[in-house]
Design a protein around this motif. Structure first.
Motif, PDB file in Angstrom:
ATOM      1  N   ARG A 309       0.926  -1.217   0.049  1.00  0.00           N
ATOM      2  CA  ARG A 309      -0.027  -0.020  -0.058  1.00  0.00           C
ATOM      3  C   ARG A 309       0.814   1.246  -0.127  1.00  0.00           C
ATOM      4  O   ARG A 309       0.652   2.177  -0.646  1.00  0.00           O
ATOM      5  CB  ARG A 309      -0.784   0.050   1.192  1.00  0.00           C
ATOM      6  N   VAL A 310       1.957   1.289   0.696  1.00  0.00           N
ATOM      7  CA  VAL A 310       2.894   2.484   0.830  1.00  0.00           C
ATOM      8  C   VAL A 310       3.677   2.408  -0.392  1.00  0.00           C
ATOM      9  O   VAL A 310       3.736   3.638  -0.963  1.00  0.00           O
ATOM     10  CB  VAL A 310       3.805   2.202   2.088  1.00  0.00           C
ATOM     11  N   LYS A 311       4.330   1.229  -0.795  1.00  0.00           N
ATOM     12  CA  LYS A 311       5.008   1.377  -2.237  1.00  0.00           C
ATOM     13  C   LYS A 311       4.621   0.233  -2.979  1.00  0.00           C
ATOM     14  O   LYS A 311       5.106  -0.876  -2.989  1.00  0.00           O
ATOM     15  CB  LYS A 311       6.240   1.197  -1.907  1.00  0.00           C
ATOM     16  N   PRO A 312       3.577   0.457  -3.977  1.00  0.00           N
ATOM     17  CA  PRO A 312       3.202  -0.805  -4.784  1.00  0.00           C
ATOM     18  C   PRO A 312       4.275  -1.272  -5.591  1.00  0.00           C
ATOM     19  O   PRO A 312       3.978  -2.576  -5.778  1.00  0.00           O
ATOM     20  CB  PRO A 312       1.975   0.200  -5.789  1.00  0.00           C
ATOM     21  N   GLU A 313       5.331  -0.658  -6.099  1.00  0.00           N
ATOM     22  CA  GLU A 313       6.086  -1.317  -6.634  1.00  0.00           C
ATOM     23  C   GLU A 313       7.387  -2.058  -5.735  1.00  0.00           C
ATOM     24  O   GLU A 313       8.144  -2.494  -6.410  1.00  0.00           O
ATOM     25  CB  GLU A 313       7.015  -0.375  -7.406  1.00  0.00           C
ATOM     26  N   MET A 314       6.917  -2.344  -4.621  1.00  0.00           N
ATOM     27  CA  MET A 314       7.964  -2.815  -3.833  1.00  0.00           C
ATOM     28  C   MET A 314       8.352  -4.207  -4.186  1.00  0.00           C
ATOM     29  O   MET A 314       7.385  -5.040  -4.271  1.00  0.00           O
ATOM     30  CB  MET A 314       7.153  -3.058  -2.333  1.00  0.00           C
ATOM     31  N   GLY A 315       9.644  -4.879  -4.306  1.00  0.00           N
ATOM     32  CA  GLY A 315      10.050  -6.081  -4.516  1.00  0.00           C
ATOM     33  C   GLY A 315      10.143  -6.895  -3.358  1.00  0.00           C
ATOM     34  O   GLY A 315      10.854  -6.287  -2.272  1.00  0.00           O
ATOM     35  N   ILE A 316       9.391  -8.150  -3.393  1.00  0.00           N
ATOM     36  CA  ILE A 316       9.115  -8.720  -1.895  1.00  0.00           C
ATOM     37  C   ILE A 316       9.997 -10.259  -2.074  1.00  0.00           C
ATOM     38  O   ILE A 316       9.517 -10.968  -3.192  1.00  0.00           O
ATOM     39  CB  ILE A 316       7.929  -8.803  -1.451  1.00  0.00           C
ATOM     40  N   THR A 317      10.964 -10.489  -1.579  1.00  0.00           N
ATOM     41  CA  THR A 317      11.633 -11.886  -1.625  1.00  0.00           C
ATOM     42  C   THR A 317      11.294 -12.361  -0.194  1.00  0.00           C
ATOM     43  O   THR A 317      11.292 -11.928   0.789  1.00  0.00           O
ATOM     44  CB  THR A 317      12.941 -11.719  -1.897  1.00  0.00           C
ATOM     45  N   THR A 318      11.777 -13.943  -0.177  1.00  0.00           N
ATOM     46  CA  THR A 318      11.635 -14.585   0.828  1.00  0.00           C
ATOM     47  C   THR A 318      12.566 -15.844   1.015  1.00  0.00           C
ATOM     48  O   THR A 318      13.057 -16.221   0.171  1.00  0.00           O
ATOM     49  CB  THR A 318      10.095 -15.238   1.100  1.00  0.00           C
ATOM     50  N   ASP A 319      12.662 -16.532   2.244  1.00  0.00           N
ATOM     51  CA  ASP A 319      13.193 -17.721   2.393  1.00  0.00           C
ATOM     52  C   ASP A 319      12.017 -18.764   3.089  1.00  0.00           C
ATOM     53  O   ASP A 319      11.208 -18.301   3.876  1.00  0.00           O
ATOM     54  CB  ASP A 319      14.112 -17.775   3.749  1.00  0.00           C
ATOM     55  N   ILE A 320      12.153 -19.866   2.505  1.00  0.00           N
ATOM     56  CA  ILE A 320      11.347 -20.929   2.770  1.00  0.00           C
ATOM     57  C   ILE A 320      12.069 -22.403   3.251  1.00  0.00           C
ATOM     58  O   ILE A 320      12.658 -22.731   2.476  1.00  0.00           O
ATOM     59  CB  ILE A 320      10.253 -21.107   1.828  1.00  0.00           C
ATOM     60  N   ILE A 321      11.562 -22.819   4.326  1.00  0.00           N
ATOM     61  CA  ILE A 321      12.062 -24.260   4.628  1.00  0.00           C
ATOM     62  C   ILE A 321      11.198 -25.031   4.545  1.00  0.00           C
ATOM     63  O   ILE A 321       9.835 -25.149   4.820  1.00  0.00           O
ATOM     64  CB  ILE A 321      12.569 -24.137   6.011  1.00  0.00           C
ATOM     65  N   VAL A 322      11.592 -26.417   3.646  1.00  0.00           N
ATOM     66  CA  VAL A 322      10.615 -27.564   3.360  1.00  0.00           C
ATOM     67  C   VAL A 322      11.090 -28.546   4.033  1.00  0.00           C
ATOM     68  O   VAL A 322      12.252 -28.812   4.233  1.00  0.00           O
ATOM     69  CB  VAL A 322      10.438 -27.697   1.597  1.00  0.00           C
ATOM     70  N   GLY A 323      10.020 -29.287   4.715  1.00  0.00           N
ATOM     71  CA  GLY A 323      10.301 -30.559   5.199  1.00  0.00           C
ATOM     72  C   GLY A 323      10.864 -30.547   6.729  1.00  0.00           C
ATOM     73  O   GLY A 323      11.456 -31.144   7.307  1.00  0.00           O
ATOM     74  N   PHE A 324      10.291 -29.248   7.275  1.00  0.00           N
ATOM     75  CA  PHE A 324      10.782 -29.008   8.909  1.00  0.00           C
ATOM     76  C   PHE A 324       9.973 -30.343   9.495  1.00  0.00           C
ATOM     77  O   PHE A 324       8.777 -30.797   9.100  1.00  0.00           O
ATOM     78  CB  PHE A 324       9.950 -27.865   9.294  1.00  0.00           C
TER      79      PHE A 324
END
Ligand code: SAM
Length: 459
Positions: A309-324
């Motif tokens: 909402r504040v910055k519509p062009e925001m690039g968003i990345t993440t870390d995900i763990i599979v098999g916890f």
């Protein structure tokens, strides 16, 4: 004077630590070797976050021992960093040809220990003790920058630099070894960090990435909240004031640290880039609780919505763990559905790796490797499909990049990053390095964009 080669494993924090060690040794008169084959001192700065990273460094050291001890027996071999911290003397017991083991609070002592070893005052050194004030010791930079130049001090000045603002982590996520290898959270002062940033800007640096294991916890104990602003936001405000600095980034934050003060900062602070790396780890509330993450899926999605909402062009990345441990197929499907809902620009997908001393390592219901592999592939396919679409949507857009240097994929071309942290390759030359350049995106590849200098007003 001797020459040194440092090989780094793991995250940006480790890269930054290596650069500070290299700068410290150069200041003592060492030269930086272009390869391990010609170095008098070879140091491996290690990572412990996953078992694979530890095995890589151990195998590398085994090979180095085999190569050097036959032909160049006087070469000093050392382990630095996270694995050195968690294993200590055990590393020398396992590999008796290793001379030096330096933990995460002792990087600044590397030069002194090498002096002792090279002068044969000591035969072996293991230094992994805790040291008060060690968070303020990672501040030396190579005069010609260090990022992505393999420590080659002759390479041109870098436009971007890392600045370490804190050390340690108090989160104790049940899968994570970091609190045991990096110790408790300790932060530098705002004036000390600002002075380091100013010094870098005076040498031509245009973009600074503030680094910490959990940057959003910066100064919680030492500085605290003032006028409704966390210490981290107060630091961002101070860095934003530095004249000549163009861009600010930070990594890695914890989703819990995204209060309204930080979300608002993206709207207020012109130099703060529209980019956020938000490690979510799982889309299942049951697994998030077992991981001890301290937020729910709903709260995470709420943060992403506020940022966009504040910055519509925001690039968003993440870390995900599979098999916890205990992750069922329905839990995993929750992760897939979160990825579809948030539409990350990119995600780092990790296979769960049991780490010693962490609670998750002894949890029942460890997920079989073949199931982890299968989920890893499915999730990566989805991340790539969404990423491709997001990158394709950039076609025809006009973006501003900061030119960092020759492209890593094709050194004939140059590359830089958009404010939303996407790499753009273009036909450039050395004179573009360090420039803020407007480009029009002409092609989108796999997590890379291609651009042409935008000619304003002609289209
Ligand atoms: N600041 C980050 C956070 O919010 O948790 C932690 C940075 S950690 C060094 C980088 C990533 O490695 C984590 O976000 C997590 O996805 C992954 N990781 C950590 N421990 C792991 C483990 N035992 N197995 C697999 N991946 C792990």
């Amino acid at each position: 004077m001797p020459s040194v080669f440092i090989k780094t494993y793991g995250c940006q924090m480790n890269e930054r630590d290596s650069e500070a060690v290299a700068a410290q040794l150069v200041a003592k008169g060492y030269s930086l070797a272009s390869s391990e084959r010609v170095a008098d001192v070879i140091l491996l700065n290690t990572c412990s976050v996953r078992d694979m990273a530890e095995q890589k460094a151990l195998n590398k050291m085994q090979n180095l021992v085999a190569e050097t001890r036959r032909t160049r027996p006087n070469v000093v071999l050392g382990f630095l960093g996270c694995m050195a911290q968690s294993r200590g003397q055990e590393l020398i017991d396992k590999l008796p040809d290793v001379d030096l083991v330096i933990g995460t609070q002792k990087f600044h002592r590397t030069g002194d220990h090498l002096d002792d070893l090279l002068a044969r005052r000591r035969d072996k050194v293991v230094d992994i003790a805790e040291e008060q004030g060690s968070e303020a010791t990672i501040k030396e930079h190579l005069s010609y920058g260090g990022r992505r130049n393999n420590g080659d001090h002759r390479s041109p000045l870098q436009a971007t630099a890392f600045v370490s603002i804190m050390q340690g982590c108090n989160q104790y996520c049940t899968f994570c070894i970091v609190p045991y290898t990096r110790g408790a959270e300790r932060s530098r002062t705002i004036p000390d960090i600002v002075a380091e940033c100013r010094e870098l800007v005076s040498r031509g640096v245009k973009e600074i990435t503030l680094l910490g294991q959990i940057v959003t916890s910066y100064g919680k104990r030492e500085i605290g909240v003032r006028d409704g602003k966390s210490a981290f936001v107060q630091l961002l405000e101070a860095v934003n004031e530095i004249e000549g600095l163009e861009r600010i980034r930070f990594t890695s934050p914890h989703p819990k640290g995204y209060g309204d003060d930080l979300v608002d900062a993206y709207g207020r602070l012109a130099k703060l880039c529209e980019s956020a790396h938000l490690p979510v780890q799982s889309g299942s509330n049951r697994i998030l609780k077992l991981m001890h993450r301290g937020y729910t899926r709903e709260r995470f999605v709420g943060i992403v919505e506020k940022l966009r909402r504040v910055k519509p062009e925001m690039g968003i990345t993440t870390d995900i763990i599979v098999g916890f441990p205990g992750e069922t197929e329905p839990d995993f499907e929750e992760t897939l559905s979160l990825v579809r809902e948030v539409k990350f620009d990119n995600a780092f997908v990790f296979k769960y790796s049991p780490r010693r001393d962490t609670p998750a390592a002894t949890m029942p219901e460890q997920v079989p490797l073949e199931v982890i592999e299968e989920r890893h592939t499915r999730l990566l396919d989805l991340v790539n499909e969404i990423g491709k679409d997001k990158y394709r949507r950039q076609m025809g857009q006009r973006v501003q990049i900061l030119v960092e240097g020759p492209s890593r994929k094709n050194p004939e071309r140059f590359e830089g990053r958009t404010r939303s942290n996407k790499i753009v390759v273009f036909e450039g030359s050395e004179r573009h390095r360090g420039q803020l350049l407007d480009l029009k995106i002409t092609r989108a590849g796999s997590f890379t964009l291609y651009g042409d200098p935008a000619i304003l007003g002609l289209d």
